[in-house]
Design a protein around this motif. Structure first.
Motif, short mmCIF file in Angstrom:
data_model
loop_
_atom_site.label_atom_id
_atom_site.label_comp_id
_atom_site.label_asym_id
_atom_site.label_seq_id
_atom_site.Cartn_x
_atom_site.Cartn_y
_atom_site.Cartn_z
N ILE A 75 45.87 44.42 25.69
CA ILE A 75 46.16 44.30 27.00
C ILE A 75 46.26 42.82 27.52
O ILE A 75 45.13 42.12 27.36
CB ILE A 75 45.26 45.09 27.76
CG1 ILE A 75 45.30 46.62 27.25
CG2 ILE A 75 45.64 45.15 29.32
CD1 ILE A 75 44.30 47.61 27.93
N VAL A 76 47.07 42.20 27.84
CA VAL A 76 47.43 41.17 28.52
C VAL A 76 47.52 40.91 30.08
O VAL A 76 48.47 41.50 30.34
CB VAL A 76 48.44 40.14 27.88
CG1 VAL A 76 48.35 38.65 28.38
CG2 VAL A 76 48.29 40.07 26.42
N GLN A 77 46.59 40.29 30.67
CA GLN A 77 46.71 40.52 32.13
C GLN A 77 46.82 39.02 32.85
O GLN A 77 45.63 38.17 32.48
CB GLN A 77 45.64 41.50 32.68
CG GLN A 77 45.82 41.85 34.28
CD GLN A 77 46.73 42.96 34.29
OE1 GLN A 77 46.73 43.81 33.25
NE2 GLN A 77 47.60 43.16 35.27
N GLY A 78 47.41 38.72 33.91
CA GLY A 78 47.39 37.32 34.38
C GLY A 78 46.17 37.26 35.37
O GLY A 78 45.92 38.19 36.18
N GLN A 79 45.45 36.12 35.46
CA GLN A 79 44.28 36.25 36.19
C GLN A 79 44.68 35.64 37.76
O GLN A 79 44.03 36.15 38.74
CB GLN A 79 43.36 34.95 35.75
CG GLN A 79 42.99 35.22 34.46
CD GLN A 79 41.79 34.07 34.09
OE1 GLN A 79 40.73 33.99 34.57
NE2 GLN A 79 42.12 33.52 32.91
N LEU A 83 49.76 41.15 42.44
CA LEU A 83 50.56 42.41 42.28
C LEU A 83 49.84 43.19 41.32
O LEU A 83 49.57 44.51 41.60
CB LEU A 83 51.97 42.14 41.67
CG LEU A 83 52.92 43.02 41.63
CD1 LEU A 83 53.07 43.96 43.04
CD2 LEU A 83 54.24 42.65 41.10
N PHE A 84 49.41 42.89 40.17
CA PHE A 84 48.74 43.53 39.37
C PHE A 84 47.32 42.94 38.68
O PHE A 84 47.29 42.09 37.91
CB PHE A 84 49.71 43.81 37.94
CG PHE A 84 50.79 44.32 37.86
CD1 PHE A 84 50.78 45.80 38.14
CD2 PHE A 84 52.02 43.87 37.86
CE1 PHE A 84 52.01 46.67 38.70
CE2 PHE A 84 53.17 44.65 38.00
CZ PHE A 84 53.16 45.83 38.45
N PRO A 85 46.36 43.05 39.71
CA PRO A 85 45.10 42.52 39.48
C PRO A 85 44.34 42.78 38.13
O PRO A 85 44.90 43.80 37.42
CB PRO A 85 44.28 42.83 40.69
CG PRO A 85 45.26 43.48 41.68
CD PRO A 85 46.33 44.04 40.52
N LEU A 86 43.26 42.32 37.95
CA LEU A 86 42.78 42.34 36.38
C LEU A 86 42.01 43.98 36.63
O LEU A 86 41.60 44.45 35.46
CB LEU A 86 41.49 41.32 36.42
CG LEU A 86 42.22 39.98 36.21
CD1 LEU A 86 40.82 38.97 36.07
CD2 LEU A 86 42.84 39.96 34.78
N ASP A 87 41.72 44.42 37.56
CA ASP A 87 41.43 45.88 37.40
C ASP A 87 42.12 46.83 36.71
O ASP A 87 41.88 47.96 36.56
CB ASP A 87 40.95 46.42 39.04
CG ASP A 87 41.93 46.39 39.91
OD1 ASP A 87 42.85 45.92 39.57
OD2 ASP A 87 41.47 46.87 41.14
N GLN A 88 43.44 46.50 36.82
CA GLN A 88 44.54 47.47 36.17
C GLN A 88 44.42 47.38 34.73
O GLN A 88 44.27 48.37 34.20
CB GLN A 88 45.95 46.90 36.61
CG GLN A 88 46.21 46.99 38.10
CD GLN A 88 47.04 48.00 38.70
OE1 GLN A 88 47.76 48.49 37.88
NE2 GLN A 88 46.79 48.05 40.06
N ALA A 89 44.18 45.86 34.26
CA ALA A 89 43.75 45.87 32.96
C ALA A 89 42.57 46.67 32.48
O ALA A 89 42.51 47.04 31.48
CB ALA A 89 43.59 44.29 32.41
N ASP A 90 41.51 46.38 33.28
CA ASP A 90 40.18 47.33 33.13
C ASP A 90 40.56 48.80 33.00
O ASP A 90 39.78 49.47 32.18
CB ASP A 90 39.16 46.85 34.37
CG ASP A 90 37.88 47.54 34.24
OD1 ASP A 90 37.36 46.93 32.98
OD2 ASP A 90 37.60 48.37 34.71
N ALA A 91 41.32 49.40 34.03
CA ALA A 91 41.45 50.76 33.84
C ALA A 91 42.13 51.04 32.84
O ALA A 91 41.80 52.30 32.06
CB ALA A 91 42.18 51.11 35.29
N MET A 92 43.28 50.30 32.15
CA MET A 92 43.67 50.71 30.84
C MET A 92 42.76 50.66 29.78
O MET A 92 42.79 51.47 28.76
CB MET A 92 44.94 49.72 30.57
CG MET A 92 46.25 50.12 31.52
SD MET A 92 47.50 49.17 31.06
CE MET A 92 47.20 47.59 31.95
#
Length: 703
Positions: A75-79, A83-92
């Motif tokens: 899971i790669v998430q931009g800091q 639009l898609f904050p880091l809590d989306q990566a955390d939920a995944m």
């Protein structure tokens, strides 16, 4: 939605409905299913989702299939991503880990609000992940379970942001190892304004993260529209990795009893003036049933940010934010903090100390050798986007030269053989007012963007007072710029707009030189009036004053006279001349050649990305082989044709005040003799000094 609709909002062809679709496509839906399109339009009008929309969105969300994902997942998430904050990566991560699948999380520098700034590293890691889990290569490395990119400040040689990697052998989540930070601040009541305007500013949607990465982020909170809670100065550095949380008690006077709030946490400097909003991120929260008061746990944006010793943390809870919709009905909210701020520190995450860039340290040996080879190429090749170890140092001999451009080149991104700017070189000295001229497509705007460090050249360099220009270069603080369409808050006075703008820069108030900028702009008593009462010319002068705050040594004005009537244009001309009279330098790009001729001392003429001519205005307009033959009375077309047919004359056309003659071998004396022979009523012959004609002569048919 507009981006996702095929061809924007153009009507799509009516086709048979796809399986499960509600019917044929409606105009403007593009490739969206009719059911999704209708839901979007319904919610956009209502301003909030209804139960049917929520059910549809949840059914189409990745969360609906999360329990079925059981394959190894990176899971790669931009800091810097609102639009898609880091809590989306955390939920995944939490959902897929619960299924027993291997999961790694990578917080990368960048995001939707500024572009992925380390795409090369991310692509390399994805390749390794696929080699391991798709090819079955047991020797392929997959990197740490958790990795985050951290800013290492600005490189002193080229001004580029340095990144370092930090990692942990497990993903810590967003609330790991919380540390309590006491906050002060009484219960506070603030307003949601009618229409939700003016909104607080946390970022400029689409580029906010990019500004933050360059150290140029802005944030603006309006008095009376927020509550603030602040810590004491920290006794030691605090590294925040995750989501700070705070319990609030909220009361609302809204008719439905709800409160829409926007939470953010600032890093505030020792003097209290400079404040940084990490990632330019804000957390929206809707508190239902708050009419009689309700306790809510506020989850602030997930960040990775170091707060230095002596700095403070400031939590702001606002009623509005530019990036989000908020209720249109006026209401007041009362908010109090219940206990300390819980700050996650993720003790198991360690910053890499290796000398190589952070994106190579975790690669296997084969990939590491390749990465080192790539680094060698980038450091010596100096190609597009290169990060050069031997980047240019300040040039002492140019320390007093406001602008020196050498060999500047920029290609179009999708056409490597086409150039927006090609091998451009010129110099601007102190006290000059330089006009940058050229037809549409000549490369003027591209040149100005490279001059201001907004885009990087493919070759050549720009130096301001001897310093090479890079994004975030400190010397850019000596540059002021005005771009058409400056955004002012209409309900505030001109003075208040300027003061708020300067506060947002974080620089001391005494450095603004507000009085001096205002004197040059010449707004007078209008400065104390609301901007909504200003004429277009007054708005332009206010924008110029804003660009002049801090009295920058180099002032860049792009089309400053757009939309002005003749008296206002004359006033703008006087503003530029007065500013340069103090020994500063002005560069103005304009299509009004007559104004450039009257206000500028020097010119640079561009065409098709290249330099055509540079020099003093008088030199460019007075030179050449074009003469104006003034006549005592109008002459007919036959006479003009006879003049054009004379030997040594290239062309002759009737113009204002006489005949414009371009010589091709004939001397002025010979021309006068022939004019007398043709009975042309000559009253005077002299060099034609209109810039317009000189400009058209220089650029030929491209005009």
């Amino acid at each position: 939605f507009t981006t996702g609709a095929a061809g924007g909002l153009q009507p799509a062809p009516l086709t048979a409905p796809a399986a499960g679709n509600a019917g044929p496509q409606a105009p403007g839906c593009g490739r969206f299913e009719a059911q999704l399109c209708a839901m979007y339009e319904r919610v956009a009008v209502a301003g909030k989702p209804d139960a049917e929309a929520r059910e549809l969105l949840e059914r189409r969300s990745p969360s609906a299939v999360g329990d079925r994902i059981k394959v190894p997942t990176l899971i790669v998430q931009g800091q810097d991503d609102s639009l898609f904050p880091l809590d989306q990566a955390d939920a995944m991560a939490r959902t897929i880990e619960a299924n027993g699948a291997p999961v790694s999380v990578d917080w990368a520098a960048g995001g939707h609000d500024g572009g992925m700034r380390e795409s090369g590293r991310v692509e390399a890691r994805v390749t390794q992940w696929f080699d391991r889990y798709l090819k079955g290569d047991e020797g392929a490395g997959t990197g740490p379970a958790f990795r985050v990119s951290r800013s290492g400040g600005l490189d002193s040689t080229d001004g580029l942001v340095k990144l370092r990697g930090a990692s942990g052998d497990r993903y810590p989540g967003l609330t790991s190892s919380p540390r309590e930070v006491p906050l002060t601040g009484r219960e506070q009541t603030f307003a949601n304004p009618a229409g939700g305007a003016p909104p607080a500013l946390s970022s400029l949607p689409g580029i906010g993260g990019q500004l933050a990465s360059l150290g140029a982020g802005l944030a603006l909170d309006f008095p009376g529209q927020n509550a603030r809670f602040e810590s004491a100065p920290l006794s030691e550095e605090l590294r925040v990795t995750g989501t700070p949380t705070l319990t609030l008690n909220v009361r609302s006077t809204a008719a439905d009893g709800a409160a829409v709030l926007f939470g953010k946490v600032y890093d505030v400097g020792p003097d209290g003036r400079q404040q940084v909003l990490p990632g330019q991120l804000v957390a929206p929260v809707r508190v239902e049933d708050a009419g009689q008061g309700r306790s809510v746990r506020l989850r602030l944006p997930a960040i990775d940010h170091s707060v230095q010793a002596g700095h403070r943390l400031r939590v702001v809870v606002a009623a509005t934010d530019l990036g989000y919709a908020s209720p249109a009905a006026p209401a007041s909210y009362t908010v109090s903090a219940q206990g300390p701020l819980a700050v996650p520190v993720a003790d198991g995450v360690r910053t890499a100390a290796a000398g190589l860039p952070s994106w190579v340290w975790w690669l296997p040996l084969g990939a590491l050798a390749l990465a080192a080879g790539l680094l060698g190429v980038r450091r010596t090749g100096g190609g597009r986007g290169a990060v050069r170890a031997g980047a240019a140092q300040p040039e002492p001999a140019l320390a007093d030269v406001p602008l020196d451009i050498t060999g500047l080149t920029k290609r179009y991104a999708k056409a490597r053989d086409r150039y927006a700017v090609r091998d451009l070189s010129f110099r601007v000295e102190k006290g000059q007012v330089l006009g940058l001229l050229g037809p549409n497509g000549a490369g003027k705007t591209t040149t100005l963007r490279m001059l201001m460090g907004l885009i990087a050249p493919d070759a050549g360099e720009v130096r301001v007072f001897g310093h090479p220009i890079r994004p975030g270069a400190p010397v850019l603080s000596r540059v002021g710029a005005f771009v058409e369409g400056a955004g002012f808050l209409p309900h505030l006075t001109g003075r208040a707009n300027l003061e708020l703008y300067w506060q947002a820069t974080g620089r001391p108030a005494e450095d603004a030189h507000l009085a001096e900028a205002l004197e040059i702009a010449g707004l007078g008593d209008a400065l104390e009036r609301a901007v909504r009462t200003y004429s277009q010319g007054m708005r332009q002068r206010l924008a110029i004053a804003q660009a002049m705050l801090g009295m920058p040594d180099l002032l860049i004005l792009d089309e400053p006279t757009n939309g002005l009537d003749p008296p206002q244009i004359r006033e703008m001309r006087d503003v530029m001349i007065r500013y340069a009279a103090g020994g500063r330098t002005v560069i103005v790009s304009s299509h009004l050649l007559s104004e450039v001729e009257q206000s500028c001392t020097h010119l640079v003429v561009m065409d098709r990305g290249r330099l055509v001519r540079a020099g003093e205005v008088a030199e460019i307009t007075g030179g050449g082989n074009t003469l104006l033959v003034a006549v005592e009375r109008p002459v007919d077309g036959v006479t003009v044709e006879k003049v054009a047919a004379l030997e040594g004359v290239a062309s002759a056309v009737a113009g204002d005040g006489g005949i414009l003659v371009r010589l091709d071998g004939a001397t002025p004396a010979a021309l006068i003799a022939e004019l007398v022979r043709l009975d042309v009523p000559v009253s005077a012959v002299g060099p034609h000094r209109r810039l317009e004609d000189a400009f058209l002569t220089l650029i030929g048919g491209t005009a």
